[in-house]
Write a protein that holds these residues in place. Structure first.
Motif, PDB file in Angstrom:
ATOM      1  N   ALA A  94     -51.909  88.023  -9.885  1.00 14.65           N
ATOM      2  CA  ALA A  94     -50.721  87.954  -9.031  1.00 14.65           C
ATOM      3  C   ALA A  94     -49.501  87.750  -9.918  1.00 14.65           C
ATOM      4  CB  ALA A  94     -50.863  86.814  -8.034  1.00 14.65           C
ATOM      5  N   ARG A  95     -48.610  88.694  -9.922  1.00 11.49           N
ATOM      6  CA  ARG A  95     -47.416  88.610 -10.769  1.00 11.49           C
ATOM      7  C   ARG A  95     -46.312  87.787 -10.126  1.00 11.49           C
ATOM      8  NH1 ARG A  95     -46.891  93.725 -14.430  1.00 11.49           N
ATOM      9  NH2 ARG A  95     -49.074  94.283 -14.572  1.00 11.49           N
ATOM     10  N   ARG A  96     -46.393  87.634  -8.808  1.00 10.39           N
ATOM     11  CA  ARG A  96     -45.438  86.813  -8.079  1.00 10.39           C
ATOM     12  C   ARG A  96     -46.209  85.700  -7.390  1.00 10.39           C
ATOM     13  NH1 ARG A  96     -40.806  90.709  -5.788  1.00 10.39           N
ATOM     14  NH2 ARG A  96     -40.748  92.062  -7.606  1.00 10.39           N
ATOM     15  N   ALA A  97     -45.613  84.550  -7.365  1.00  9.46           N
ATOM     16  CA  ALA A  97     -46.275  83.397  -6.760  1.00  9.46           C
ATOM     17  C   ALA A  97     -46.471  83.630  -5.268  1.00  9.46           C
ATOM     18  CB  ALA A  97     -45.465  82.134  -6.993  1.00  9.46           C
ATOM     19  N   PHE A  98     -47.655  83.335  -4.785  1.00  9.76           N
ATOM     20  CA  PHE A  98     -47.938  83.456  -3.363  1.00  9.76           C
ATOM     21  C   PHE A  98     -48.058  82.084  -2.718  1.00  9.76           C
ATOM     22  CE2 PHE A  98     -51.639  84.017  -5.989  1.00  9.76           C
ATOM     23  CZ  PHE A  98     -52.556  83.118  -5.486  1.00  9.76           C
ATOM     24  N   PHE A  99     -47.900  81.032  -3.509  1.00 10.14           N
ATOM     25  CA  PHE A  99     -47.825  79.656  -3.014  1.00 10.14           C
ATOM     26  C   PHE A  99     -47.257  78.796  -4.128  1.00 10.14           C
ATOM     27  CE2 PHE A  99     -51.859  79.595  -5.205  1.00 10.14           C
ATOM     28  CZ  PHE A  99     -51.958  78.315  -5.719  1.00 10.14           C
ATOM     29  N   ASN A 100     -46.935  77.557  -3.795  1.00 13.03           N
ATOM     30  CA  ASN A 100     -46.507  76.633  -4.836  1.00 13.03           C
ATOM     31  C   ASN A 100     -47.111  75.255  -4.595  1.00 13.03           C
ATOM     32  OD1 ASN A 100     -44.941  75.547  -2.788  1.00 13.03           O
ATOM     33  ND2 ASN A 100     -43.007  76.096  -3.686  1.00 13.03           N
ATOM     34  N   PHE A 101     -47.177  74.508  -5.654  1.00 12.27           N
ATOM     35  CA  PHE A 101     -47.592  73.114  -5.573  1.00 12.27           C
ATOM     36  C   PHE A 101     -46.339  72.262  -5.482  1.00 12.27           C
ATOM     37  CE2 PHE A 101     -51.257  74.651  -8.275  1.00 12.27           C
ATOM     38  CZ  PHE A 101     -52.228  74.479  -7.301  1.00 12.27           C
ATOM     39  N   TYR A 102     -46.391  71.229  -4.690  1.00 13.42           N
ATOM     40  CA  TYR A 102     -45.298  70.265  -4.641  1.00 13.42           C
ATOM     41  C   TYR A 102     -45.660  69.108  -5.566  1.00 13.42           C
ATOM     42  CZ  TYR A 102     -42.119  66.633  -3.313  1.00 13.42           C
ATOM     43  OH  TYR A 102     -41.172  65.649  -3.371  1.00 13.42           O
ATOM     44  N   VAL A 103     -44.694  68.668  -6.369  1.00 14.83           N
ATOM     45  CA  VAL A 103     -44.868  67.500  -7.228  1.00 14.83           C
ATOM     46  C   VAL A 103     -43.673  66.573  -7.037  1.00 14.83           C
ATOM     47  CG1 VAL A 103     -46.239  68.737  -8.973  1.00 14.83           C
ATOM     48  CG2 VAL A 103     -43.751  68.568  -9.241  1.00 14.83           C
ATOM     49  N   SER A 104     -43.839  65.327  -7.375  1.00 15.00           N
ATOM     50  CA  SER A 104     -42.724  64.383  -7.265  1.00 15.00           C
ATOM     51  C   SER A 104     -41.934  64.294  -8.567  1.00 15.00           C
ATOM     52  CB  SER A 104     -43.233  62.995  -6.863  1.00 15.00           C
ATOM     53  OG  SER A 104     -44.179  62.534  -7.805  1.00 15.00           O
ATOM     54  N   ASP A 105     -42.499  64.827  -9.670  1.00 12.45           N
ATOM     55  CA  ASP A 105     -41.832  64.748 -10.969  1.00 12.45           C
ATOM     56  C   ASP A 105     -42.124  66.025 -11.755  1.00 12.45           C
ATOM     57  OD1 ASP A 105     -41.184  64.241 -13.698  1.00 12.45           O
ATOM     58  OD2 ASP A 105     -41.495  62.090 -13.409  1.00 12.45           O
ATOM     59  N   THR A 106     -41.124  66.914 -11.836  1.00 13.28           N
ATOM     60  CA  THR A 106     -41.343  68.194 -12.510  1.00 13.28           C
ATOM     61  C   THR A 106     -41.547  68.035 -14.016  1.00 13.28           C
ATOM     62  OG1 THR A 106     -38.941  68.514 -12.524  1.00 13.28           O
ATOM     63  CG2 THR A 106     -40.191  69.655 -10.806  1.00 13.28           C
ATOM     64  N   GLU A 107     -40.839  67.106 -14.636  1.00 14.56           N
ATOM     65  CA  GLU A 107     -40.999  66.883 -16.083  1.00 14.56           C
ATOM     66  C   GLU A 107     -42.430  66.450 -16.404  1.00 14.56           C
ATOM     67  OE1 GLU A 107     -39.080  67.277 -18.783  1.00 14.56           O
ATOM     68  OE2 GLU A 107     -37.346  68.030 -17.670  1.00 14.56           O
ATOM     69  N   MET A 108     -42.937  65.523 -15.622  1.00 14.62           N
ATOM     70  CA  MET A 108     -44.292  65.035 -15.854  1.00 14.62           C
ATOM     71  C   MET A 108     -45.317  66.152 -15.627  1.00 14.62           C
ATOM     72  SD  MET A 108     -46.326  61.821 -14.095  1.00 14.62           S
ATOM     73  CE  MET A 108     -45.052  60.660 -14.529  1.00 14.62           C
ATOM     74  N   ALA A 109     -45.101  66.936 -14.589  1.00 13.51           N
ATOM     75  CA  ALA A 109     -46.011  68.044 -14.304  1.00 13.51           C
ATOM     76  C   ALA A 109     -45.983  69.083 -15.422  1.00 13.51           C
ATOM     77  CB  ALA A 109     -45.655  68.690 -12.969  1.00 13.51           C
ATOM     78  N   ARG A 110     -44.784  69.407 -15.911  1.00 16.64           N
ATOM     79  CA  ARG A 110     -44.657  70.392 -16.987  1.00 16.64           C
ATOM     80  C   ARG A 110     -45.331  69.887 -18.259  1.00 16.64           C
ATOM     81  NH1 ARG A 110     -41.442  72.315 -21.160  1.00 16.64           N
ATOM     82  NH2 ARG A 110     -41.233  74.590 -21.125  1.00 16.64           N
ATOM     83  N   ASN A 111     -45.102  68.631 -18.610  1.00 14.30           N
ATOM     84  CA  ASN A 111     -45.736  68.062 -19.802  1.00 14.30           C
ATOM     85  C   ASN A 111     -47.249  68.051 -19.668  1.00 14.30           C
ATOM     86  OD1 ASN A 111     -43.294  67.653 -21.105  1.00 14.30           O
ATOM     87  ND2 ASN A 111     -43.058  65.580 -20.295  1.00 14.30           N
ATOM     88  N   HIS A 112     -47.755  67.762 -18.484  1.00 10.48           N
ATOM     89  CA  HIS A 112     -49.196  67.771 -18.249  1.00 10.48           C
ATOM     90  C   HIS A 112     -49.771  69.176 -18.485  1.00 10.48           C
ATOM     91  CE1 HIS A 112     -53.061  66.848 -16.394  1.00 10.48           C
ATOM     92  NE2 HIS A 112     -52.932  67.988 -15.731  1.00 10.48           N
ATOM     93  N   LEU A 113     -49.090  70.195 -17.948  1.00 10.05           N
ATOM     94  CA  LEU A 113     -49.562  71.570 -18.133  1.00 10.05           C
ATOM     95  C   LEU A 113     -49.507  71.975 -19.603  1.00 10.05           C
ATOM     96  CD1 LEU A 113     -47.934  73.261 -15.015  1.00 10.05           C
ATOM     97  CD2 LEU A 113     -50.346  72.685 -15.352  1.00 10.05           C
ATOM     98  N   LEU A 114     -48.428  71.614 -20.299  1.00 11.71           N
ATOM     99  CA  LEU A 114     -48.326  71.949 -21.716  1.00 11.71           C
ATOM    100  C   LEU A 114     -49.425  71.277 -22.534  1.00 11.71           C
ATOM    101  CD1 LEU A 114     -44.448  71.779 -22.147  1.00 11.71           C
ATOM    102  CD2 LEU A 114     -45.896  73.838 -22.269  1.00 11.71           C
ATOM    103  N   LYS A 115     -49.762  70.054 -22.160  1.00 14.15           N
ATOM    104  CA  LYS A 115     -50.840  69.335 -22.844  1.00 14.15           C
ATOM    105  C   LYS A 115     -52.175  70.075 -22.706  1.00 14.15           C
ATOM    106  CE  LYS A 115     -52.421  65.498 -21.106  1.00 14.15           C
ATOM    107  NZ  LYS A 115     -52.474  64.115 -20.615  1.00 14.15           N
ATOM    108  N   HIS A 116     -52.326  70.834 -21.612  1.00 15.67           N
ATOM    109  CA  HIS A 116     -53.548  71.618 -21.376  1.00 15.67           C
ATOM    110  C   HIS A 116     -53.395  73.069 -21.828  1.00 15.67           C
ATOM    111  CE1 HIS A 116     -56.066  68.710 -19.216  1.00 15.67           C
ATOM    112  NE2 HIS A 116     -54.923  68.207 -18.782  1.00 15.67           N
ATOM    113  N   ASN A 117     -52.365  73.337 -22.644  1.00 11.67           N
ATOM    114  CA  ASN A 117     -52.109  74.665 -23.201  1.00 11.67           C
ATOM    115  C   ASN A 117     -51.911  75.744 -22.144  1.00 11.67           C
ATOM    116  OD1 ASN A 117     -52.301  73.791 -25.940  1.00 11.67           O
ATOM    117  ND2 ASN A 117     -54.520  73.658 -25.624  1.00 11.67           N
ATOM    118  N   VAL A 118     -51.282  75.378 -21.049  1.00 10.23           N
ATOM    119  CA  VAL A 118     -50.994  76.314 -19.967  1.00 10.23           C
ATOM    120  C   VAL A 118     -49.650  76.978 -20.246  1.00 10.23           C
ATOM    121  CG1 VAL A 118     -50.508  76.486 -17.479  1.00 10.23           C
ATOM    122  CG2 VAL A 118     -52.304  74.940 -18.308  1.00 10.23           C
ATOM    123  N   ILE A 119     -49.562  78.275 -19.989  1.00  3.86           N
ATOM    124  CA  ILE A 119     -48.297  78.982 -20.100  1.00  3.86           C
ATOM    125  C   ILE A 119     -47.431  78.523 -18.935  1.00  3.86           C
ATOM    126  CG2 ILE A 119     -47.166  81.239 -19.977  1.00  3.86           C
ATOM    127  CD1 ILE A 119     -49.771  82.412 -21.192  1.00  3.86           C
TER     128      ILE A 119
END
Length: 146
Positions: A92-117
């Motif tokens: 899927a090249r376009r998002a068909f849903f999204n996750f809600y988070v309370s802290d985008t910085e924390m979520a982004r750092n968590h994903l980067l820690k798991h080597n996620v693009i």
């Protein structure tokens, strides 16, 4: 709820079937469609994708069989579906849903820690959001708003 109303005729009129209209009572339709039951996400390798979503997000399994794995998120699960064998896989090249988070910085750092693009965080005044790619390249978004 559907109402069938004869227009300008009596109930005993044989022509009433030809002269009826259907009116939808829209106020009741929303109670008919009560929630989003699941969100589907096609994957190339169900076992690998299941492990990835469990490792990165900590989602537990709600239900699974040979072709699907439904993951607990909250009320609406994420259901991974094995892409049909022999068919070319298209992420899927376009998002068909999204996750809600309370802290985008924390979520982004968590994903980067798991080597996620993952993209940068976009700030659109009332909403902060970003996107990432899952193991199969499916684009999924994350948002935060107050």
């Amino acid at each position: 709820m559907i109402y069938i109303i004869p227009i300008g005729i009596q109930d005993h009129d044989d022509e009433w079937k030809k002269r009826t209209i259907l009116l939808w009572r829209w106020g009741n339709i929303s109670s008919l469609f009560q929630r989003v039951d699941t969100v589907f996400c096609y994957v190339q390798d169900l076992e690998q994708a299941k492990r990835w979503y469990q490792d990165v997000f900590g989602f537990s399994i709600r239900f699974e069989n040979d072709d699907i794995c439904s993951l607990n998120i909250s009320e609406t699960p994420l259901t991974l579906i094995q892409s049909p064998p022999g068919e070319p896989f298209q992420p899927a090249r376009r998002a068909f849903f999204n996750f809600y988070v309370s802290d985008t910085e924390m979520a982004r750092n968590h994903l980067l820690k798991h080597n996620v693009i993952v993209s940068e965080i976009f700030d659109d005044k009332d909403v902060k959001w970003m996107w990432f790619q899952d193991l199969d390249g499916n684009r999924i978004e994350i948002c935060c708003f107050s």
